[in-house]
Motif scaffolding. Structure first.
Motif, PDB file in Angstrom:
ATOM      1  N   GLU A  20       2.073  -2.745  11.598  1.00 29.91           N
ATOM      2  CA  GLU A  20       1.156  -3.799  11.141  1.00 29.91           C
ATOM      3  C   GLU A  20       0.817  -3.556   9.674  1.00 29.91           C
ATOM      4  N   ASP A  21       0.821  -4.618   8.876  1.00 36.36           N
ATOM      5  CA  ASP A  21       0.414  -4.361   7.491  1.00 36.36           C
ATOM      6  C   ASP A  21      -0.781  -5.194   7.107  1.00 36.36           C
ATOM      7  N   HIS A  30      -7.576  -2.333  -0.420  1.00 37.21           N
ATOM      8  CA  HIS A  30      -6.337  -3.053  -0.740  1.00 37.21           C
ATOM      9  C   HIS A  30      -6.281  -4.440  -0.118  1.00 37.21           C
ATOM     10  N   ASN A  56      -3.328  -2.270 -10.228  1.00 36.94           N
ATOM     11  CA  ASN A  56      -2.113  -1.571  -9.806  1.00 36.94           C
ATOM     12  C   ASN A  56      -1.067  -1.494 -10.921  1.00 36.94           C
ATOM     13  N   HIS A  68      -7.756   3.867   6.147  1.00 36.06           N
ATOM     14  CA  HIS A  68      -6.988   4.551   7.201  1.00 36.06           C
ATOM     15  C   HIS A  68      -7.306   6.055   7.285  1.00 36.06           C
ATOM     16  N   TYR A 105      -0.549 -15.855   4.317  1.00 35.77           N
ATOM     17  CA  TYR A 105      -1.236 -15.950   3.017  1.00 35.77           C
ATOM     18  C   TYR A 105      -0.266 -15.805   1.856  1.00 35.77           C
ATOM     19  N   LEU A 141       0.823  -1.207   0.000  1.00 40.21           N
ATOM     20  CA  LEU A 141       0.000   0.000   0.000  1.00 40.21           C
ATOM     21  C   LEU A 141       0.859   1.260   0.000  1.00 40.21           C
ATOM     22  N   GLU A 160      -4.151 -12.315  -2.109  1.00 44.32           N
ATOM     23  CA  GLU A 160      -3.285 -11.171  -2.432  1.00 44.32           C
ATOM     24  C   GLU A 160      -4.084 -10.227  -3.327  1.00 44.32           C
ATOM     25  N   ALA A 161      -4.436  -9.067  -2.844  1.00 39.63           N
ATOM     26  CA  ALA A 161      -5.315  -8.166  -3.591  1.00 39.63           C
ATOM     27  C   ALA A 161      -4.772  -7.917  -4.992  1.00 39.63           C
ATOM     28  N   SER A 162      -3.497  -7.658  -5.069  1.00 37.83           N
ATOM     29  CA  SER A 162      -2.876  -7.450  -6.387  1.00 37.83           C
ATOM     30  C   SER A 162      -1.444  -7.982  -6.389  1.00 37.83           C
ATOM     31  N   GLY A 163      -0.639  -7.411  -5.496  1.00 38.78           N
ATOM     32  CA  GLY A 163       0.809  -7.599  -5.594  1.00 38.78           C
ATOM     33  C   GLY A 163       1.333  -6.543  -6.548  1.00 38.78           C
TER      34      GLY A 163
HETATM   35  C1  26W Z   1      -4.710  -1.450   9.864  1.00 39.87           C
HETATM   36  C2  26W Z   1      -3.497  -2.249   9.527  1.00 39.87           C
HETATM   37  C3  26W Z   1      -3.289  -2.346   8.051  1.00 39.87           C
HETATM   38  C4  26W Z   1      -2.234  -1.646   7.466  1.00 39.87           C
HETATM   39  C5  26W Z   1      -2.033  -1.759   6.091  1.00 39.87           C
HETATM   40  C6  26W Z   1      -2.893  -2.534   5.349  1.00 39.87           C
HETATM   41  C7  26W Z   1      -2.655  -2.579   3.869  1.00 39.87           C
HETATM   42  C8  26W Z   1      -3.921  -2.495   3.117  1.00 39.87           C
HETATM   43  C9  26W Z   1      -1.991  -3.819   3.491  1.00 39.87           C
HETATM   44  C10 26W Z   1      -1.363  -3.720   2.120  1.00 39.87           C
HETATM   45  O1  26W Z   1      -0.304  -3.186   1.964  1.00 39.87           O
HETATM   46  N1  26W Z   1      -2.062  -4.297   1.129  1.00 39.87           N
HETATM   47  C11 26W Z   1      -1.412  -4.519  -0.130  1.00 39.87           C
HETATM   48  O2  26W Z   1      -1.702  -3.417  -0.994  1.00 39.87           O
HETATM   49  C12 26W Z   1      -1.017  -3.564  -2.242  1.00 39.87           C
HETATM   50  C13 26W Z   1      -1.267  -2.291  -3.060  1.00 39.87           C
HETATM   51  O3  26W Z   1      -2.559  -2.273  -3.543  1.00 39.87           O
HETATM   52  C14 26W Z   1      -1.429  -4.822  -2.983  1.00 39.87           C
HETATM   53  O4  26W Z   1      -0.687  -4.939  -4.153  1.00 39.87           O
HETATM   54  C15 26W Z   1      -1.240  -6.049  -2.100  1.00 39.87           C
HETATM   55  O5  26W Z   1      -1.769  -7.171  -2.723  1.00 39.87           O
HETATM   56  C16 26W Z   1      -1.914  -5.834  -0.752  1.00 39.87           C
HETATM   57  O6  26W Z   1      -1.630  -6.885   0.147  1.00 39.87           O
HETATM   58  C17 26W Z   1      -3.936  -3.219   5.904  1.00 39.87           C
HETATM   59  C18 26W Z   1      -4.138  -3.118   7.292  1.00 39.87           C
END
Ligand code: 26W
Length: 800
Positions: free
Chosen positions: A266-267, A353, A448, A317, A537, A120, A636-639
């Motif tokens: 956290e991601d 995402h 993406n 967020h 995952y 993200l 995986e939403a996209s990667g």
């Molecule tokens: C609240 C904690 C939190 C923080 C970050 C996130 C992000 C959404 C996680 C993230 O980075 N998702 C990724 O986003 C990328 C850009 O769109 C995608 O390519 C990935 O597949 C996805 O996992 C979720 C929850």
């Protein structure tokens, strides 16, 4: 800071000027840091000219502006990016060489701006580069974290975290804006007085702006990234100080800075912590204030806002920005609630995402109500309005004691988008099924993309030069021109140059790993790379399980005709994610044993590189032969790493998940190693209570590899160390590692066979490059501009 002339045409002179007058050093005594700062200022001078011009033009034209609100911007380094976008690489190299300074050494002295966790955050950074390259008037808004994502190191193979203090030395790419400050509140209560409702917060804090210019390709346009820092309303209490209570005297300042002190690591697991919600409101509210201040300075009818402003919420967020805009328009500007909501709806858009339930933000309504009492009321009114419009389908953001930020973002937003075709379809079928039924035209897909400036032109000079030699350099800002490479791929001489480029990149990586980690990698082996955040995952444990089974087979038959492989891992695990941390430790323990195994190490090496970040990715991706994109289908939403690897001539072994689906469609199924269950098959398989045992029973290789986890093969001093991983995979295995293992093994053996035919492999790899142009973030941004924002480019577009 006195400077005779700010910028001389002669770059060498300008560099020397800054070394002397900005850094106060002469070449003889200057450190790498001094040279880097002098070089940064000299480049910055040239960027500021475009920046000021673009900002002025944006005001004059007064077209629609895009505001990208994101808690994360995973920028990495900026110096080389500035040099490359200004087209000054050669000139800078010569100027530094004239002082016997090596450019790479100076560039590597810059710390990464690690203001993000993973996909993200990096997507947001790629989007900024594309918005400027296209000339779309836009501004990124985020938080100026004093500490970015933690530094990762290993102690006995375990991940250890330490603070990432990137701002401990001067940061040449930001401009502090003391005049841009907003006072924001938390807590307190809501009062109703002569027909108007007011929020009276109990805690006040200030947000101060820090601006970074974002220059586009060939310096044709430059937008701004505005990051907010927490500041105390009254930073120092002299009275307390004089009474000797020194700590209390400075307490306000320390408390205020806490809000922008550190990025939550956290991601994909929402922490639900109060400070996180305060961070989200802090930067969202400051950004809304700043957007309204700028609009008001050129317009006097707030009803025009949706025509002049498009706001993109990077996941949920910043979702509180919706209710905050509503509150200001209704409570402070006196618009009716309906009109306030309509204007907000006209401006807001939301990108999802992730579908992982644990990653969807759902705030406890008591915590939310205590911190943001008026916003909770506003959200209730938003729910009421939605219910009035759709009485037969009661869907609300607030329910079961929670404030659901996904639902809130969907209801408030004009457009909602997913980040790959499969992900967008799954959004409609799962998390937003009911809302999609109510608003069938609201969800759109914007697959993406990645910026070709950083992720090809800048990080892979060899391939970039070969492409430019072959088709000219327009591809850098028009990536689908890479297709023009296809005829050349049939030419053996060209293919040999292509192979030589990959070999040189692998050699460079071998030298780097030898220097940085004292490990000698086999440069003639296939470089098989999995780099991304650690998460079940993403199935790094499927990858290492295959490596264990492969090692066991080689040990059975050391003289077999094996295809040499180097398996490279890198990635951070969130501090509290213990299972992910144990997978890191397992990979390090396997690496220790396998790399020391004289019988097998010529055929298989395993390495886990510490502290994965943007700069390490720029080193690894150009050297990759094989890209591991092996997530459980539907997760995986996209990667975006998958796109970077294909663009740099790596072949993908992957599942039909996220953007892998579209990569395979573009590069051709013959140039992609597919395996594994489809997303709907995953749902089916998970219904079986014993899906893992059945898989293990059916595949002795898998069973044997799992036994090696149980019998202490990789932890003789602590035999039971990995039994829990084997148990998890045998008795629950939610991400179907066992059920996909056999097919993964089959795919990896096909990879081995293909790699043993270097010409065939090179052709497949070159076709991946030629057919990856669609995965430019320029194409993605043009999609947002057209489908979501209705924004125009302000620079003349090159005719096709
Ligand atoms: C609240 C904690 C939190 C923080 C970050 C996130 C992000 C959404 C996680 C993230 O980075 N998702 C990724 O986003 C990328 C850009 O769109 C995608 O390519 C990935 O597949 C996805 O996992 C979720 C929850």
């Amino acid at each position: 800071m006195v400077r005779t002339s700010r910028k001389t045409s002669d770059f060498r002179e300008s560099l020397l000027q800054h070394l002397t007058y900005t850094m106060g050093k002469d070449p003889e005594h200057a450190q790498f840091f001094d040279w880097r700062m002098a070089l940064s200022h000299a480049i910055r001078d040239r960027i500021v000219d475009h920046w000021v011009a673009s900002t002025r033009e944006t005001y004059e034209i007064d077209g629609k502006r895009v505001y990208y609100l994101s808690m994360e911007f995973l920028i990495g380094r900026l110096l080389e990016d500035g040099i490359v976008n200004l087209g000054m690489y050669q000139e800078v190299q010569e100027a530094l060489a004239s002082f016997d300074m090596d450019m790479r050494t100076i560039l590597d002295d810059e710390p990464d701006a690690a203001l993000g966790n993973g996909g993200l955050g990096r997507l947001a950074a790629c989007f900024l580069d594309s918005l400027s390259t296209i000339g779309c008037p836009a501004m990124g808004y985020g938080i100026r974290y004093e500490n970015g994502l933690f530094k990762q190191s290993f102690v006995d193979g375990r991940q250890v975290e330490s603070p990432e203090t990137w701002l401990q030395e001067p940061h040449p790419w930001e401009f502090e804006r003391p005049e841009v400050r907003f006072t924001l509140g938390f807590g307190g209560d809501v009062i109703f007085e002569n027909g108007r409702t007011f929020w009276r917060p109990s805690e006040l804090i200030q947000a101060e702006a820090f601006d970074t210019p974002i220059i586009g390709w060939q310096g044709r346009w430059s937008n701004t990234l505005r990051l907010w820092a927490g500041r105390a309303v009254d930073p120092f209490d002299l009275g307390l100080f004089n009474s000797g209570d020194f700590a209390a005297a400075a307490e306000h300042e320390a408390l205020a800075r806490t809000i922008s002190r550190v990025l939550y690591p956290e991601d994909s697991n929402e922490a639900g912590k109060e400070l996180r919600l305060k961070q989200e409101f802090f930067f969202s509210a400051a950004s809304i204030r700043d957007i309204l201040r700028r609009f008001d300075s050129a317009h006097d009818d707030i009803r025009l806002l949706p025509q002049k402003v498009a706001i993109q919420l990077n996941d949920t967020h910043p979702a509180i920005a919706g209710p905050e805009l509503c509150r200001i328009l209704h409570d402070e500007r006196g618009l009716s609630f309906e009109e306030a909501l309509e204007i907000t709806h006209g401006c807001m858009n939301y990108t999802n995402h992730t579908l992982l339930p644990e990653a969807l933000e759902r705030w406890d309504e008591r915590l939310f109500g205590r911190l943001l009492p008026r916003h909770l009321q506003i959200i209730d009114r938003i729910d009421d309005a939605h219910y009035k419009a759709h009485p037969n389908r009661p869907l609300s953001a607030r329910s079961d004691g929670q404030v659901k930020m996904g639902e809130l973002s969907f209801i408030v937003a004009n457009k909602v988008n997913g980040v790959s075709a499969l992900h967008t379809d799954l959004m409609k079928q799962t998390v937003f099924k009911d809302l999609h039924a109510l608003h069938p035209d609201r969800i759109v897909n914007e697959t993406n993309g990645v910026t070709p400036r950083r992720w090809l032109h800048s990080c892979n000079h060899g391939l970039s030069d070969l492409i430019t030699d072959t088709i000219g350099d327009e591809w850098v800002a028009d990536l689908e021109q890479l297709q023009k490479l296809e005829p050349a791929i049939e030419d053996k001489a060209w293919l040999d140059r292509f192979r030589a480029v990959k070999a040189a990149n692998k050699k460079a990586l071998v030298d780097y790993v030898a220097t940085a980690h004292g490990i000698k990698l086999n440069e003639n082996a296939m470089f098989d790379i999995q780099i991304k955040r650690m998460h079940e995952y993403k199935r790094q444990h499927l990858n290492i399980l295959e490596a264990i089974a492969h090692w066991q087979e080689i040990k059975d038959n050391p003289n077999g005709d094996w295809t040499p492989r180097v398996k490279i891992f890198a990635g951070k695990a969130a501090q509290g994610y213990h299972f992910a941390k144990d997978i890191i430790r397992l990979i390090n323990d396997v690496s220790k044993l396998v790399n020391a195994d004289a019988a097998t190490r010529d055929y298989l090496q395993v390495i886990f590189l510490p502290n994965y970040n943007v700069s390490l990715a720029e080193r690894l991706i150009p050297a990759a032969d094989l890209s591991e994109q092996i997530s459980t289908a539907g997760k995986e939403a996209s990667g975006t790493g998958n796109m970077k690897f294909a663009l740099n001539g790596a072949l993908t072994v992957g599942t039909l998940d996220g953007a892998n689906v579209e990569i395979r469609e573009h590069v051709g199924e013959d140039n992609f190693f597919l395996f594994g269950m489809l997303a709907d098959e995953v749902m089916q398989r998970r219904m079986m209570h014993d899906h893992a045992q059945q898989a293990i029973h059916a595949d002795p290789r898998l069973a044997r590899a799992l036994n090696a986890l149980r019998d202490g093969t990789f932890s003789p001093e602590d035999p039971g160390r990995y039994a829990h991983i084997a148990d998890n995979l045998t008795w629950s295995d939610y991400f179907l590692v066992c059920s996909d293992f056999t097919d993964y093994w089959r795919a990896q053996r096909e990879v081995d066979a293909a790699y043993r035919q270097p010409e065939k492999w090179a052709k497949m790899a070159a076709l991946n490059v030629a057919r990856s142009g669609w995965f430019s973030s320029d194409r993605t941004i043009r999609g947002y501009m057209c489908d979501i924002w209705g924004a125009e480019s302000l620079i003349p577009q090159k005719s096709k």
